[in-house]
Design a protein around this motif. Structure first.
Motif, PDB file in Angstrom:
ATOM      1  N   ILE A 109      45.685  40.819  48.332  1.00 15.41           N
ATOM      2  CA  ILE A 109      45.115  42.018  47.929  1.00 15.41           C
ATOM      3  C   ILE A 109      45.662  42.398  46.528  1.00 15.41           C
ATOM      4  O   ILE A 109      44.685  42.836  45.703  1.00 15.41           O
ATOM      5  N   LEU A 110      46.563  41.674  46.123  1.00 14.38           N
ATOM      6  CA  LEU A 110      46.917  41.703  44.462  1.00 14.38           C
ATOM      7  C   LEU A 110      45.813  40.990  43.665  1.00 14.38           C
ATOM      8  O   LEU A 110      45.385  41.402  42.715  1.00 14.38           O
ATOM      9  N   GLU A 111      45.359  40.086  44.177  1.00 12.12           N
ATOM     10  CA  GLU A 111      44.375  39.319  43.352  1.00 12.12           C
ATOM     11  C   GLU A 111      42.958  40.183  43.401  1.00 12.12           C
ATOM     12  O   GLU A 111      42.403  40.090  42.496  1.00 12.12           O
ATOM     13  N   ARG A 112      42.392  40.610  44.590  1.00  8.79           N
ATOM     14  CA  ARG A 112      41.341  41.405  44.562  1.00  8.79           C
ATOM     15  C   ARG A 112      41.631  42.573  43.713  1.00  8.79           C
ATOM     16  O   ARG A 112      40.589  43.187  42.910  1.00  8.79           O
ATOM     17  N   LEU A 113      42.864  43.292  43.859  1.00  5.38           N
ATOM     18  CA  LEU A 113      43.171  44.512  42.964  1.00  5.38           C
ATOM     19  C   LEU A 113      42.969  44.077  41.337  1.00  5.38           C
ATOM     20  O   LEU A 113      42.610  44.921  40.779  1.00  5.38           O
ATOM     21  N   ASP A 114      43.761  42.992  41.021  1.00  3.27           N
ATOM     22  CA  ASP A 114      43.626  42.597  39.605  1.00  3.27           C
ATOM     23  C   ASP A 114      42.131  42.430  39.039  1.00  3.27           C
ATOM     24  O   ASP A 114      42.000  42.669  38.035  1.00  3.27           O
ATOM     25  N   ARG A 115      41.303  41.721  39.903  1.00  8.15           N
ATOM     26  CA  ARG A 115      40.043  41.424  39.188  1.00  8.15           C
ATOM     27  C   ARG A 115      39.328  42.659  39.294  1.00  8.15           C
ATOM     28  O   ARG A 115      38.306  43.119  38.454  1.00  8.15           O
ATOM     29  N   ALA A 116      39.544  43.815  40.231  1.00  8.11           N
ATOM     30  CA  ALA A 116      38.811  45.137  40.194  1.00  8.11           C
ATOM     31  C   ALA A 116      39.312  45.823  39.138  1.00  8.11           C
ATOM     32  O   ALA A 116      38.504  46.372  38.416  1.00  8.11           O
ATOM     33  N   ILE A 117      40.498  45.730  38.701  1.00 12.49           N
ATOM     34  CA  ILE A 117      41.082  46.531  37.433  1.00 12.49           C
ATOM     35  C   ILE A 117      40.445  45.769  36.270  1.00 12.49           C
ATOM     36  O   ILE A 117      39.846  46.532  35.441  1.00 12.49           O
ATOM     37  N   GLY A 118      40.183  44.672  36.189  1.00 14.55           N
ATOM     38  CA  GLY A 118      39.495  44.039  35.007  1.00 14.55           C
ATOM     39  C   GLY A 118      37.921  44.218  35.002  1.00 14.55           C
ATOM     40  O   GLY A 118      37.766  44.425  33.931  1.00 14.55           O
ATOM     41  N   GLN A 119      37.525  44.536  36.149  1.00 13.64           N
ATOM     42  CA  GLN A 119      35.952  45.151  35.844  1.00 13.64           C
ATOM     43  C   GLN A 119      35.797  46.809  35.721  1.00 13.64           C
ATOM     44  O   GLN A 119      34.652  47.237  35.535  1.00 13.64           O
ATOM     45  N   SER A 120      37.008  47.436  35.763  1.00 13.80           N
ATOM     46  CA  SER A 120      36.852  48.913  35.686  1.00 13.80           C
ATOM     47  C   SER A 120      37.197  49.051  34.158  1.00 13.80           C
ATOM     48  O   SER A 120      37.370  48.466  33.250  1.00 13.80           O
ATOM     49  N   ASP A 121      37.280  50.597  33.979  1.00 11.51           N
ATOM     50  CA  ASP A 121      37.513  51.231  32.577  1.00 11.51           C
ATOM     51  C   ASP A 121      39.053  51.237  32.507  1.00 11.51           C
ATOM     52  O   ASP A 121      39.317  51.827  31.174  1.00 11.51           O
ATOM     53  N   LEU A 122      39.801  51.003  33.333  1.00  7.24           N
ATOM     54  CA  LEU A 122      41.308  51.154  33.316  1.00  7.24           C
ATOM     55  C   LEU A 122      41.851  50.211  32.217  1.00  7.24           C
ATOM     56  O   LEU A 122      41.593  48.883  32.353  1.00  7.24           O
ATOM     57  N   ASP A 123      42.554  50.565  31.338  1.00  2.94           N
ATOM     58  CA  ASP A 123      43.293  49.779  30.154  1.00  2.94           C
ATOM     59  C   ASP A 123      44.660  49.840  30.203  1.00  2.94           C
ATOM     60  O   ASP A 123      45.432  49.518  29.276  1.00  2.94           O
ATOM     61  N   ARG A 124      45.153  50.088  31.386  1.00  7.97           N
ATOM     62  CA  ARG A 124      46.689  50.037  31.584  1.00  7.97           C
ATOM     63  C   ARG A 124      47.183  49.242  32.825  1.00  7.97           C
ATOM     64  O   ARG A 124      46.688  49.182  33.939  1.00  7.97           O
ATOM     65  N   ALA A 125      47.987  48.356  32.324  1.00  8.50           N
ATOM     66  CA  ALA A 125      48.475  47.354  33.386  1.00  8.50           C
ATOM     67  C   ALA A 125      49.542  48.104  34.188  1.00  8.50           C
ATOM     68  O   ALA A 125      50.054  49.139  33.891  1.00  8.50           O
ATOM     69  N   ALA A 126      49.937  47.264  35.290  1.00  8.63           N
ATOM     70  CA  ALA A 126      50.673  48.032  36.308  1.00  8.63           C
ATOM     71  C   ALA A 126      51.626  46.925  37.106  1.00  8.63           C
ATOM     72  O   ALA A 126      50.966  45.714  37.469  1.00  8.63           O
ATOM     73  N   THR A 127      52.757  47.244  37.361  1.00 14.24           N
ATOM     74  CA  THR A 127      53.437  46.374  38.256  1.00 14.24           C
ATOM     75  C   THR A 127      53.273  46.749  39.662  1.00 14.24           C
ATOM     76  O   THR A 127      53.092  48.048  39.895  1.00 14.24           O
ATOM     77  N   CYS A 128      53.272  45.715  40.689  1.00 11.93           N
ATOM     78  CA  CYS A 128      52.991  46.413  41.946  1.00 11.93           C
ATOM     79  C   CYS A 128      53.845  45.231  42.948  1.00 11.93           C
ATOM     80  O   CYS A 128      53.989  43.964  42.840  1.00 11.93           O
ATOM     81  N   LEU A 129      54.545  45.924  43.851  1.00  6.69           N
ATOM     82  CA  LEU A 129      55.083  45.127  45.033  1.00  6.69           C
ATOM     83  C   LEU A 129      54.401  45.480  46.475  1.00  6.69           C
ATOM     84  O   LEU A 129      54.446  46.850  46.905  1.00  6.69           O
ATOM     85  N   ILE A 130      53.889  44.593  47.243  1.00  7.20           N
ATOM     86  CA  ILE A 130      53.335  44.658  48.387  1.00  7.20           C
ATOM     87  C   ILE A 130      54.028  44.191  49.439  1.00  7.20           C
ATOM     88  O   ILE A 130      54.548  42.978  49.372  1.00  7.20           O
ATOM     89  N   ALA A 131      54.439  45.079  50.813  1.00  6.96           N
ATOM     90  CA  ALA A 131      55.186  44.328  51.807  1.00  6.96           C
ATOM     91  C   ALA A 131      54.487  44.687  52.906  1.00  6.96           C
ATOM     92  O   ALA A 131      54.225  45.958  53.349  1.00  6.96           O
ATOM     93  N   VAL A 132      54.085  43.745  53.986  1.00  5.49           N
ATOM     94  CA  VAL A 132      53.509  44.202  55.058  1.00  5.49           C
ATOM     95  C   VAL A 132      54.591  43.684  56.382  1.00  5.49           C
ATOM     96  O   VAL A 132      54.937  42.572  56.537  1.00  5.49           O
ATOM     97  N   VAL A 133      54.940  44.722  57.146  1.00  8.02           N
ATOM     98  CA  VAL A 133      56.035  44.654  57.852  1.00  8.02           C
ATOM     99  C   VAL A 133      55.196  44.358  59.357  1.00  8.02           C
ATOM    100  O   VAL A 133      54.507  45.244  59.841  1.00  8.02           O
ATOM    101  N   ASP A 134      55.636  43.207  60.128  1.00 11.68           N
ATOM    102  CA  ASP A 134      55.442  43.112  61.471  1.00 11.68           C
ATOM    103  C   ASP A 134      56.386  43.351  62.490  1.00 11.68           C
ATOM    104  O   ASP A 134      57.427  42.519  62.484  1.00 11.68           O
ATOM    105  N   ARG A 135      56.492  44.241  63.043  1.00 14.99           N
ATOM    106  CA  ARG A 135      57.577  44.627  63.884  1.00 14.99           C
ATOM    107  C   ARG A 135      57.635  43.960  65.214  1.00 14.99           C
ATOM    108  O   ARG A 135      58.534  43.383  65.567  1.00 14.99           O
TER     109      ARG A 135
END
Length: 566
Positions: A422-448
């Motif tokens: 998800i992070l890889e796809r989001l990083d590529r999508a941001i690079g192809q968009s007009d957004l010029d602001r970087a962001a930190t991000c933490l993703i957690a997927v919980v399997d109960r």
């Protein structure tokens, strides 16, 4: 009058100075850094007995060969900027029966945009009348006042503070009472409608000499709505975008000038000894913002055309720029705050088996909002995804970028990829968009069902796990990839234990970063986190506020969640 032909081309335009002191009875000259005349006011023309054009581009000794002038003192003022006075003597080109005449000269260094441009000299014949000597004193005082205005007015981006600074600044130097009133902001709080034909202003700054403070307080302080009739001085000032002088002898002017034309109020003003007023507009970019009213009382001289009005208008013009900046800041702050509030609403609970609580604390009222965000997204098979992000920067742009990041991540989460994908796809999508602001991000997927938590980080602080009955919390050490928007990729997913009852604690760096302290040391303090008695997640957030909020220098966002079992 300007020295266009002989002046140094780098020298500042002296038109404003001519407006300020051209009509002064004191002789005024402006010299460049080589001590050549670049400006002479009419009074100095008369004192020297020759036209201004004969001065320009020449030094004093060339213009007045029989005058004893201390050019060494003039150069000292140029060098260190400390104002000085000197006495000169001799003869000018004016016929005089006096063998030797004397003048007192005040010297001030003239600067523009931090660069030394030359000297301003104010000359007065020592044998002049008392009124002329007073005018010289006032001219010098006002020049000093204008120098101080830059650092005394507009020290914050708060409208009310700026208006109060303006009022405080001119009392008692220029007036016994000063009132700053603003046209209500259309984006501000809804206020009661004004009657037809009435101008309603909001009082934003009031100052007075101590002996008038108690009496004036009953006529309304900052925050008071004030109504003005069509013939009031304030109304006429704003309509004409120019100064209005009211000499209030006898009270008729007072009755017309103020908001309440009742005999009782007029009598109260007369009892205070108010006798003269000048109103100047606060205007910037061609738009009226309000007005500055100066009032004199008792033995203070009445306001007159000339120096009083020019200085008042100059100060009001400078303050208007600061008020306009504060208005625009407030508007942007409001828009950004509302946008961020809408995006940071309590995230939806993925399913009944999950508890979620969240917290957002801005760094302070004076700080622009940041780009912190969090979310919780249900996945198939009883799994759920939680995300914590922080767009770099502040203001509306950061809040808008945060909205885009959050929207794109929601779309990508539906594809059920592991966190690093998800992070890889989001990083590529941001690079192809007009957004010029970087962001930190933490993703957690919980399997109960499996009792696990998959975590991937893009430059974000690590999550913390609070296990039931454990002596301390676990700070998860996970591989940290580059922030999103950099295009470098290289994210990895780490699988960590997260049994039912374990609290997953995610946060932005504002919670832990402290000036002068290593970030790892700050994060280690999170090991002390424990569930308060009763185990409520809301109580845990309250403890976080008590322990960390006071020392925070940036916005804080926290998302905590807990599974109840499968």
């Amino acid at each position: 009058m300007q020295a266009e032909e002989h002046a140094d081309p780098s020298y500042a335009d002296v038109t404003a100075l001519d407006t300020l002191i051209g009509s002064s009875p004191a002789g005024v000259a402006v010299f460049d850094t080589e001590l050549r005349y670049v400006y002479v006011n009419p009074a100095l023309e008369r004192l020297n007995g020759m036209p201004a054009a004969a001065h320009l581009g020449r030094r004093v000794g060339e213009v007045l060969p029989d005058m004893n002038v201390r050019t060494d003192i003039m150069r000292q003022v140029l060098a260190d900027g400390r104002p000085r006075e000197m006495t000169t003597s001799g003869q000018t080109w004016v016929d005089s029966v006096i063998e030797r005449r004397y003048w007192r000269v005040a010297l001030h260094r003239f600067e523009e945009d931090g660069a030394v441009r030359g000297l301003i000299a104010l000359a007065q014949e020592v044998t002049g009348t008392e009124s002329e000597r007073e005018e010289l004193r006032r001219a010098r005082s006002y020049l000093t006042l204008l120098d101080k205005a830059t650092v005394s007015i507009g020290t914050t981006l708060d409208v009310e503070t700026t208006c109060q600074e303006l009022a405080d600044f001119v009392v008692p130097e220029m007036a016994d009472v000063a009132v700053v009133e603003l046209i209500p902001d259309a984006d501000g709080p809804v206020r009661r409608a004004s009657p037809p034909g009435v101008l309603r202003l909001r009082r934003a700054g009031v100052a007075s000499v101590p002996e008038l403070t108690d009496e004036l307080s009953r006529f309304g302080g900052p925050g008071t709505d004030v109504d003005y009739q069509e013939d009031a001085a304030v109304t006429r000032c704003l309509a004409a975008d120019g100064p209005v002088i009211e000499n209030l002898v006898g009270g008729e002017g007072l009755n017309r000038n103020r908001s309440g034309p009742s005999p009782e109020r007029a009598a109260a003003y007369r009892a205070l000894g108010l006798h003269s007023a000048v109103v100047v507009p606060l205007t910037t970019r061609g738009r009226p913002l309000g007005a500055l009213s100066l009032v004199r009382a008792g033995d203070s001289p009445p306001f007159t055309e000339g120096l009083d009005v020019v200085v008042a208008r100059t100060l009001a013009g400078r303050a208007a720029v600061d008020v306009d900046h504060a208005h625009r800041y407030t508007h942007e702050h409001r828009v950004a705050r509302e946008l961020q509030r809408s995006l940071l609403a309590e995230p939806r609970v993925p399913n009944p088996g999950i508890e979620i609580a969240s917290l957002y604390l801005p760094a302070g009222e004076g700080a622009l909002v940041g780009g912190d965000w969090f979310d919780a997204i249900p996945l198939r098979g009883g799994r759920h995804l939680k995300v914590m992000g922080d767009v770099m920067g502040h203001g509306v742009d950061a809040a808008v970028a945060m909205s885009n990041y959050r929207s794109m991540l929601r779309v990508m989460a539906d594809d059920e990829h592991p966190p690093h994908r998800i992070l890889e796809r989001l990083d590529r999508a941001i690079g192809q968009s007009d957004l010029d602001r970087a962001a930190t991000c933490l993703i957690a997927v919980v399997d109960r069902k499996e009792g696990t938590c998959e975590v991937a980080s893009a430059g974000h602080p690590p999550p913390v796990f609070i296990d039931p009955g454990a002596p301390e919390a676990r700070v998860a050490r996970v591989p940290v990839g580059p922030p999103l928007g950099t295009g470098f990729g290289g994210y990895r997913t780490t699988v960590l234990p997260c049994a039912p009852g374990t609290v997953l604690f995610m946060y932005t760096d504002g919670l832990v970063e402290r000036r002068g302290e290593d970030i790892d040391v700050s994060i280690e303090r999170l090991r002390q986190l424990k569930l308060p008695p009763g185990g409520r997640l809301e109580d845990l957030l309250a403890e976080v506020v008590d322990r960390f909020a006071d020392a925070a220098e940036d916005d804080i966002a926290v998302l905590v969640s807990r599974s109840r079992g499968y």
